[in-house]
Motif scaffolding. Sequence first.
Motif, PDB file in Angstrom:
ATOM      1  N   ARG A 211       8.117  -3.063  -8.502  1.00  0.00           N
ATOM      2  CA  ARG A 211       7.493  -3.001  -9.832  1.00  0.00           C
ATOM      3  C   ARG A 211       8.345  -3.845 -10.777  1.00  0.00           C
ATOM      4  O   ARG A 211       9.566  -3.899 -10.617  1.00  0.00           O
TER       5      ARG A 211
ATOM      6  N   GLU B   8      -7.373   8.860  -0.501  1.00  0.00           N
ATOM      7  CA  GLU B   8      -7.479   9.448  -1.845  1.00  0.00           C
ATOM      8  C   GLU B   8      -8.153  10.816  -1.878  1.00  0.00           C
ATOM      9  O   GLU B   8      -8.036  11.517  -2.875  1.00  0.00           O
TER      10      GLU B   8
ATOM     11  N   ASP C 299      11.623 -11.051  -2.427  1.00  0.00           N
ATOM     12  CA  ASP C 299      11.663 -10.299  -1.165  1.00  0.00           C
ATOM     13  C   ASP C 299      13.106  -9.912  -0.839  1.00  0.00           C
ATOM     14  O   ASP C 299      13.398  -8.748  -0.566  1.00  0.00           O
TER      15      ASP C 299
ATOM     16  N   ASP D 284       0.360  -5.002   8.655  1.00  0.00           N
ATOM     17  CA  ASP D 284      -0.174  -4.467   7.400  1.00  0.00           C
ATOM     18  C   ASP D 284      -1.609  -4.951   7.168  1.00  0.00           C
ATOM     19  O   ASP D 284      -2.001  -6.008   7.677  1.00  0.00           O
TER      20      ASP D 284
ATOM     21  N   HIS E   8      -2.817   8.066  -2.553  1.00  0.00           N
ATOM     22  CA  HIS E   8      -2.676   8.874  -3.760  1.00  0.00           C
ATOM     23  C   HIS E   8      -3.000  10.347  -3.513  1.00  0.00           C
ATOM     24  O   HIS E   8      -2.597  11.201  -4.270  1.00  0.00           O
TER      25      HIS E   8
ATOM     26  N   GLN F 270       6.582   4.639  -1.883  1.00  0.00           N
ATOM     27  CA  GLN F 270       5.427   5.511  -1.657  1.00  0.00           C
ATOM     28  C   GLN F 270       5.642   6.242  -0.334  1.00  0.00           C
ATOM     29  O   GLN F 270       5.799   5.601   0.715  1.00  0.00           O
TER      30      GLN F 270
HETATM   31  P1  C2E Z   1       0.433  -3.290   0.348  1.00  0.00           P
HETATM   32  O1  C2E Z   1       1.644  -3.720   1.097  1.00  0.00           O
HETATM   33  O2  C2E Z   1      -0.833  -3.143   1.127  1.00  0.00           O
HETATM   34  O3  C2E Z   1       0.805  -1.925  -0.373  1.00  0.00           O
HETATM   35  C1  C2E Z   1      -0.072  -0.859  -0.552  1.00  0.00           C
HETATM   36  C2  C2E Z   1      -0.703  -0.925  -1.902  1.00  0.00           C
HETATM   37  O4  C2E Z   1      -1.695   0.104  -1.999  1.00  0.00           O
HETATM   38  C3  C2E Z   1       0.300  -0.621  -3.030  1.00  0.00           C
HETATM   39  O5  C2E Z   1      -0.127  -1.389  -4.140  1.00  0.00           O
HETATM   40  C4  C2E Z   1       0.046   0.852  -3.301  1.00  0.00           C
HETATM   41  O6  C2E Z   1       0.460   1.260  -4.586  1.00  0.00           O
HETATM   42  C5  C2E Z   1      -1.449   0.904  -3.140  1.00  0.00           C
HETATM   43  N1  C2E Z   1      -1.928   2.253  -2.839  1.00  0.00           N
HETATM   44  C6  C2E Z   1      -1.343   3.190  -2.090  1.00  0.00           C
HETATM   45  N2  C2E Z   1      -2.106   4.302  -2.006  1.00  0.00           N
HETATM   46  C7  C2E Z   1      -3.231   4.054  -2.713  1.00  0.00           C
HETATM   47  C8  C2E Z   1      -4.429   4.812  -2.993  1.00  0.00           C
HETATM   48  O7  C2E Z   1      -4.604   5.943  -2.574  1.00  0.00           O
HETATM   49  N3  C2E Z   1      -5.371   4.207  -3.752  1.00  0.00           N
HETATM   50  C9  C2E Z   1      -5.203   2.951  -4.230  1.00  0.00           C
HETATM   51  N4  C2E Z   1      -6.190   2.432  -4.967  1.00  0.00           N
HETATM   52  N5  C2E Z   1      -4.104   2.201  -3.993  1.00  0.00           N
HETATM   53  C10 C2E Z   1      -3.125   2.756  -3.233  1.00  0.00           C
HETATM   54  P2  C2E Z   1       0.917  -2.141  -5.042  1.00  0.00           P
HETATM   55  O8  C2E Z   1       2.193  -1.392  -5.132  1.00  0.00           O
HETATM   56  O9  C2E Z   1       0.196  -2.519  -6.276  1.00  0.00           O
HETATM   57  O10 C2E Z   1       1.216  -3.442  -4.199  1.00  0.00           O
HETATM   58  C11 C2E Z   1       0.209  -4.377  -3.971  1.00  0.00           C
HETATM   59  C12 C2E Z   1       0.630  -5.360  -2.925  1.00  0.00           C
HETATM   60  O11 C2E Z   1       1.701  -6.181  -3.407  1.00  0.00           O
HETATM   61  C13 C2E Z   1       1.181  -4.712  -1.665  1.00  0.00           C
HETATM   62  O12 C2E Z   1       0.129  -4.310  -0.846  1.00  0.00           O
HETATM   63  C14 C2E Z   1       1.998  -5.833  -1.074  1.00  0.00           C
HETATM   64  O13 C2E Z   1       1.161  -6.738  -0.403  1.00  0.00           O
HETATM   65  C15 C2E Z   1       2.528  -6.500  -2.309  1.00  0.00           C
HETATM   66  N6  C2E Z   1       3.901  -6.022  -2.551  1.00  0.00           N
HETATM   67  C16 C2E Z   1       4.334  -4.938  -3.223  1.00  0.00           C
HETATM   68  N7  C2E Z   1       5.690  -4.896  -3.215  1.00  0.00           N
HETATM   69  C17 C2E Z   1       6.108  -5.975  -2.520  1.00  0.00           C
HETATM   70  C18 C2E Z   1       7.404  -6.507  -2.171  1.00  0.00           C
HETATM   71  O14 C2E Z   1       8.471  -5.956  -2.468  1.00  0.00           O
HETATM   72  N8  C2E Z   1       7.413  -7.682  -1.452  1.00  0.00           N
HETATM   73  C19 C2E Z   1       6.254  -8.301  -1.070  1.00  0.00           C
HETATM   74  N9  C2E Z   1       6.356  -9.418  -0.358  1.00  0.00           N
HETATM   75  N10 C2E Z   1       5.050  -7.828  -1.375  1.00  0.00           N
HETATM   76  C20 C2E Z   1       4.970  -6.676  -2.093  1.00  0.00           C
END
Ligand code: C2E
Length: 436
Positions: A217, A394, A245, A334, A413, A199
């Motif tokens: 994903r 957003e 990770d 974060d 977004h 992103q």
């Molecule tokens: P995070 O690190 O706080 O990542 C940001 C999340 O907010 C991402 O969700 C992203 O898609 C979402 N997001 C960004 N902009 C917007 C927006 O405008 N509106 C909304 N509603 N959501 C937005 P995602 O990709 O579903 O990931 C969720 C969480 O999962 C992440 O929160 C992070 O804590 C974890 N995560 C994702 N990838 C990894 C990874 O490779 N390793 C680890 N340890 N955790 C991960």
Amino acid sequence: MAFYLNEYDGKIPLIDEMTGLYKIGPFFRASETIYRKNSFKTFAMIQVDIYHFKIINEICGVAAADQLLLYIAGLVKRYTKHGGVAAHFRADVFVLCTSYENHEDLVNIITEIIDGISKYELPCKIIPTIGVCLIDNIEIEPHIFFDRTSIALHTIKGNMLNNYAFYDASEKERMLYESKIVHEMDHALKNNEFKVYIQPKVNILTEEIIGGEALVRWRHPQDGIVSPAKFIPIFEKNGIIMKLDEYVWENVFRMIGSWSAAGKKLVPISINISRMNAYSSDFADKIADFANRYNVNPRLVPLELTESAFLENSNDLYFLMNKLQKQGFIFSMDDYGSGYSSINMLRNIAVDEVKMDHAFLKGKMLSERTKVVLKYSIEMLNHLNTMVVAEGVETKEQVEFLKECNCIYAQGHYFYKPMPVEEFEKLVFHSSKENL
Ligand code: C2E
Ligand code: CA
Ligand code: CA
């Protein structure tokens, strides 16, 4: 002693010698007969388990612990008087099938058992836990109801505020889903089903992409794209998040290494560090190894740790951060503001970046209070020379407000959603003059 014939073993005793209650097999038969013959009554199955019984055994001794078990046996037996049945399943686990009048009556039975056990006097605290399921279909076999009481019990493990829980069918679905994806994880890793999406992070004033965050994903062969919000909390529970990770980190270092080798424009891509990794002894070495192996400047891979991870054991973390910062790594806090915001932490350690949690911007209109908190948090961080990134942006209104607050960087977004690496590369490299 009473016996019954078992189709596999021949003769086995009906009754548990120690407690005088049924053994589990005969209990199933007896309870099935009871609830099927008395279909005009309502029945429930109750499983009683003592939290950390092993510790009671150790502290109070086996003899005293056995006395406690006899006492519990007597207690549950009381509820068999009006056509119920009870069993000693194993060690500290008892099962009761009892009739009840209405919900209140059932809750009374449960709380009486809990209170009865809790007040038993021993030098250590006795915490009973109870899983309950209603016998709501007499066609169903008793061992299924028993499994349901176990599922109900599972939901209160580790939650000391609740001593009992009722079976909830969705809980079973959740547990099945959890065990399915844990089981599939290794194969999915080998099969490259996990994909790194990025992103973009932008400068709000110029709308220029200044970097990105790697977000994983799962491209599941049957379920399609699965969001990390679904599987990461499960992987965090059992530690397999550490493997995932590392997989993501390696992909990111390799990717930046290849950009660098190809002479592309280099933008930082942050990686998420799960709490378990942050506290593992070889985390710093692993990260430094990746940077070496793929010849990547550490500055290009900022390390995102959630606010809550910073609170856990700050001294260990400070030490580790210091070590990595000396090598040129950058740290990002974060989800700032989602938990117990660590203002104290900001005082003690220089994180390089803070990401304001998306919860701040939730809802159509920002409340006046939220605006004040955001505005002054950003001002404070700007004074500390800490880069502030607003997450979950957003709408245009949010962007305008962030500009008013002098928040320059955002992710959301409104600008870009997480995208596959190839798309991110097109965006960054094609808009960059030196790579046209
Ligand atoms: P995070 O690190 O706080 O990542 C940001 C999340 O907010 C991402 O969700 C992203 O898609 C979402 N997001 C960004 N902009 C917007 C927006 O405008 N509106 C909304 N509603 N959501 C937005 P995602 O990709 O579903 O990931 C969720 C969480 O999962 C992440 O929160 C992070 O804590 C974890 N995560 C994702 N990838 C990894 C990874 O490779 N390793 C680890 N340890 N955790 C991960
Ligand atoms: Ca993050
Ligand atoms: Ca976040």
